[in-house]
Design an enzyme around this catalytic site. Structure first.
Site, PDB file in Angstrom:
ATOM      1  N   THR A 150       0.877  -1.178   0.000  1.00 56.07           N
ATOM      2  CA  THR A 150       0.000   0.000   0.000  1.00 56.07           C
ATOM      3  C   THR A 150       0.908   1.220   0.000  1.00 56.07           C
ATOM      4  O   THR A 150       1.638   1.444   0.976  1.00 56.07           O
ATOM      5  CB  THR A 150      -0.886   0.038   1.260  1.00 56.07           C
ATOM      6  OG1 THR A 150      -1.659  -1.156   1.291  1.00 56.07           O
ATOM      7  CG2 THR A 150      -1.813   1.249   1.241  1.00 56.07           C
TER       8      THR A 150
ATOM      9  N   LYS B  76      -7.618   1.567  -3.056  1.00 51.35           N
ATOM     10  CA  LYS B  76      -7.224   1.131  -1.704  1.00 51.35           C
ATOM     11  C   LYS B  76      -7.341   2.294  -0.704  1.00 51.35           C
ATOM     12  O   LYS B  76      -7.878   2.138   0.396  1.00 51.35           O
ATOM     13  CB  LYS B  76      -5.785   0.608  -1.757  1.00 51.35           C
ATOM     14  CG  LYS B  76      -5.133   0.340  -0.433  1.00 51.35           C
ATOM     15  CD  LYS B  76      -5.613  -0.936   0.208  1.00 51.35           C
ATOM     16  CE  LYS B  76      -5.007  -1.112   1.589  1.00 51.35           C
ATOM     17  NZ  LYS B  76      -5.557  -2.222   2.321  1.00 51.35           N
TER      18      LYS B  76
ATOM     19  N   LYS C   1      -1.157   5.230   8.567  1.00 49.56           N
ATOM     20  CA  LYS C   1      -0.413   5.342   7.302  1.00 49.56           C
ATOM     21  C   LYS C   1      -1.381   5.527   6.126  1.00 49.56           C
ATOM     22  O   LYS C   1      -1.217   6.427   5.300  1.00 49.56           O
ATOM     23  CB  LYS C   1       0.417   4.066   7.103  1.00 49.56           C
ATOM     24  CG  LYS C   1       1.060   3.953   5.729  1.00 49.56           C
ATOM     25  CD  LYS C   1       1.598   2.559   5.460  1.00 49.56           C
ATOM     26  CE  LYS C   1       1.859   2.386   3.979  1.00 49.56           C
ATOM     27  NZ  LYS C   1       2.205   1.030   3.599  1.00 49.56           N
TER      28      LYS C   1
HETATM   29  P1  NAD Z   1       5.895  -5.963   7.202  1.00 50.72           P
HETATM   30  O1  NAD Z   1       6.687  -4.861   7.770  1.00 50.72           O
HETATM   31  O2  NAD Z   1       5.533  -7.142   8.042  1.00 50.72           O
HETATM   32  O3  NAD Z   1       6.649  -6.539   5.893  1.00 50.72           O
HETATM   33  C1  NAD Z   1       7.417  -5.765   5.022  1.00 50.72           C
HETATM   34  C2  NAD Z   1       8.699  -6.541   4.781  1.00 50.72           C
HETATM   35  O4  NAD Z   1       9.486  -5.848   3.803  1.00 50.72           O
HETATM   36  C3  NAD Z   1       9.591  -6.653   6.033  1.00 50.72           C
HETATM   37  O5  NAD Z   1       9.765  -8.018   6.354  1.00 50.72           O
HETATM   38  C4  NAD Z   1      10.900  -5.985   5.627  1.00 50.72           C
HETATM   39  O6  NAD Z   1      12.036  -6.621   6.148  1.00 50.72           O
HETATM   40  C5  NAD Z   1      10.834  -6.110   4.122  1.00 50.72           C
HETATM   41  N1  NAD Z   1      11.684  -5.139   3.423  1.00 50.72           N
HETATM   42  C6  NAD Z   1      11.800  -3.812   3.610  1.00 50.72           C
HETATM   43  N2  NAD Z   1      12.695  -3.293   2.745  1.00 50.72           N
HETATM   44  C7  NAD Z   1      13.139  -4.333   1.995  1.00 50.72           C
HETATM   45  C8  NAD Z   1      14.090  -4.447   0.945  1.00 50.72           C
HETATM   46  N3  NAD Z   1      14.762  -3.391   0.486  1.00 50.72           N
HETATM   47  N4  NAD Z   1      14.321  -5.665   0.406  1.00 50.72           N
HETATM   48  C9  NAD Z   1      13.648  -6.756   0.882  1.00 50.72           C
HETATM   49  N5  NAD Z   1      12.746  -6.717   1.874  1.00 50.72           N
HETATM   50  C10 NAD Z   1      12.502  -5.520   2.428  1.00 50.72           C
HETATM   51  O7  NAD Z   1       4.577  -5.288   6.586  1.00 50.72           O
HETATM   52  P2  NAD Z   1       3.226  -6.020   6.139  1.00 50.72           P
HETATM   53  O8  NAD Z   1       2.242  -5.961   7.251  1.00 50.72           O
HETATM   54  O9  NAD Z   1       3.563  -7.322   5.489  1.00 50.72           O
HETATM   55  O10 NAD Z   1       2.719  -4.972   5.048  1.00 50.72           O
HETATM   56  C11 NAD Z   1       3.291  -4.899   3.768  1.00 50.72           C
HETATM   57  C12 NAD Z   1       2.460  -3.932   2.937  1.00 50.72           C
HETATM   58  O11 NAD Z   1       1.105  -4.402   2.871  1.00 50.72           O
HETATM   59  C13 NAD Z   1       2.398  -2.510   3.518  1.00 50.72           C
HETATM   60  O12 NAD Z   1       2.444  -1.592   2.465  1.00 50.72           O
HETATM   61  C14 NAD Z   1       1.051  -2.488   4.234  1.00 50.72           C
HETATM   62  O13 NAD Z   1       0.510  -1.179   4.313  1.00 50.72           O
HETATM   63  C15 NAD Z   1       0.223  -3.382   3.324  1.00 50.72           C
HETATM   64  N6  NAD Z   1      -0.926  -4.032   3.979  1.00 50.72           N
HETATM   65  C16 NAD Z   1      -0.783  -4.588   5.214  1.00 50.72           C
HETATM   66  C17 NAD Z   1      -1.884  -5.202   5.799  1.00 50.72           C
HETATM   67  C18 NAD Z   1      -1.793  -5.842   7.171  1.00 50.72           C
HETATM   68  O14 NAD Z   1      -2.819  -6.137   7.762  1.00 50.72           O
HETATM   69  N7  NAD Z   1      -0.579  -6.077   7.682  1.00 50.72           N
HETATM   70  C19 NAD Z   1      -3.107  -5.265   5.117  1.00 50.72           C
HETATM   71  C20 NAD Z   1      -3.194  -4.727   3.828  1.00 50.72           C
HETATM   72  C21 NAD Z   1      -2.082  -4.109   3.272  1.00 50.72           C
END
Ligand code: NAD
Length: 295
Positions: free
Chosen positions: A95, A170, A245
């Site tokens: 997102t 979204k 966010k």
């Molecule tokens: P998260 O922080 O658990 O996962 C993100 C991952 O990206 C982390 O493990 C981090 O180490 C990795 N990362 C960061 N920079 C990186 C790089 N340069 N190379 C490789 N890996 C890298 O977050 P999440 O909850 O999985 O959310 C991910 C996305 O999905 C976000 O944009 C969030 O807004 C969206 N989202 C989350 C949810 C939810 O309920 N968690 C729901 C819908 C959408």
């Protein structure tokens, strides 16, 4: 079976990549976190030593990263666009802000690659169960190519329009969610002051014009909806920081486009206050505590 590179194996990306494996695809994954990489390897994902390494033989590269900055860093600095074979389809499910999404599309295009913004709704539960909703932006033929891959991770795959339209959908959806949750919380707080049983309010509003997802699937008081985070000490679920966010992204999109979103602005302010009071890691329905004046 397709060969897929997956970058970002966090709360969402980990289970999404696992569902691709379950559907019979081959997945090469990368995350900055060594422990997430090890967990992914146990599920049959090839653990890569860099983001560029995931592109070897990949027909699709999926990114699931925290913000637009992270995505553009990976696109610009990790060398994946240069490493990807011609014809690779770049799918970003993070997102992020619409401007970064459009920049990512432009970078992919410059590199001769097709791309789709494909953020999701459904949370970690939906990611694990493979029931996410994907809202996508990009060319029709790109959408059609991505569809079978997205179907391994989601139940509803919707094309919203061209580049950036998935992110626009979204942000609009989550602005509704942020505002409606506060509305539902306010009604329960008023009911408490009026001596009205919360179950009685639920029974009426869930079958009347007050009905909405924040009430019937995610009720912010314990009792009426046993699975809601209110019954589990407001453990997320969908965290306050993530809601904040998304509301912040919605506000910046509203400012840039000239849309008037006064309730979206107020909701952002309230989640900001709640996060600043130390509740950023709570479920977003816990905002009812702020409205009760209890933080
Ligand atoms: P998260 O922080 O658990 O996962 C993100 C991952 O990206 C982390 O493990 C981090 O180490 C990795 N990362 C960061 N920079 C990186 C790089 N340069 N190379 C490789 N890996 C890298 O977050 P999440 O909850 O999985 O959310 C991910 C996305 O999905 C976000 O944009 C969030 O807004 C969206 N989202 C989350 C949810 C939810 O309920 N968690 C729901 C819908 C959408």
């Amino acid at each position: 079976m397709a060969h897929i590179g997956f970058i970002g194996l966090g709360h969402m990306g980990g289970p999404m990549a696992a569902n691709l494996i379950r559907a019979g695809h081959s997945v090469a994954g990368y995350d900055l976190s060594e422990s997430l990489l090890q967990a992914a390897a146990k599920l049959g994902i090839r653990a890569c030593s860099s983001a560029a390494d995931t592109t070897k033989g990949a027909e699709f590269i999926i990114t699931m990263l925290p913000t637009g900055k992270h995505l553009l860093n990976v696109y610009r600095e990790a060398g994946i666009l240069e490493a990807a074979a011609p014809g690779t389809l770049m799918i970003d499910s993070s997102t992020i802000d619409i401007e970064s999404a459009r920049n990512a599309h432009a970078l992919a295009k410059e590199a001769g690659l097709a791309s789709l913004d494909a953020p999701v709704s459904g949370g970690v539960g939906g990611a694990t169960a493979g029931t996410l909703t994907f809202m996508t932006g990009g060319a029709i033929e790109t959408f059609e190519r991505a569809q079978p891959i997205l179907e391994a991770m989601g139940k509803r795959i919707i094309r919203c329009g061209d580049a950036g339209a998935g992110q626009a959908a979204k942000l609009c959806n989550n602005m509704i969610l942020g505002i409606s949750m506060i509305g539902v919380c306010e009604a329960f707080v008023l009911a408490e002051k009026l001596g009205l049983d919360p179950q009685a309010l639920y029974d009426v509003a869930s079958t009347s014009s007050g009905q909405c997802w924040s009430l019937t699937s995610y009720c912010p008081v314990p009792g009426p909806v046993p699975a809601s985070p209110a019954n589990h000490e407001y453990k997320p679920g969908f965290g306050v920081n993530l809601m904040l966010k998304d509301l912040t992204l919605a506000q910046s999109a509203a400012q840039q486009s000239g849309a008037s979103t006064p309730l979206g602005a107020q909701a952002q302010q309230l989640y900001h206050l709640f996060a600043a009071a130390g509740h950023g890691g709570d479920d977003f329905s816990g905002i009812i505590h702020l409205l009760r004046g209890l933080t």
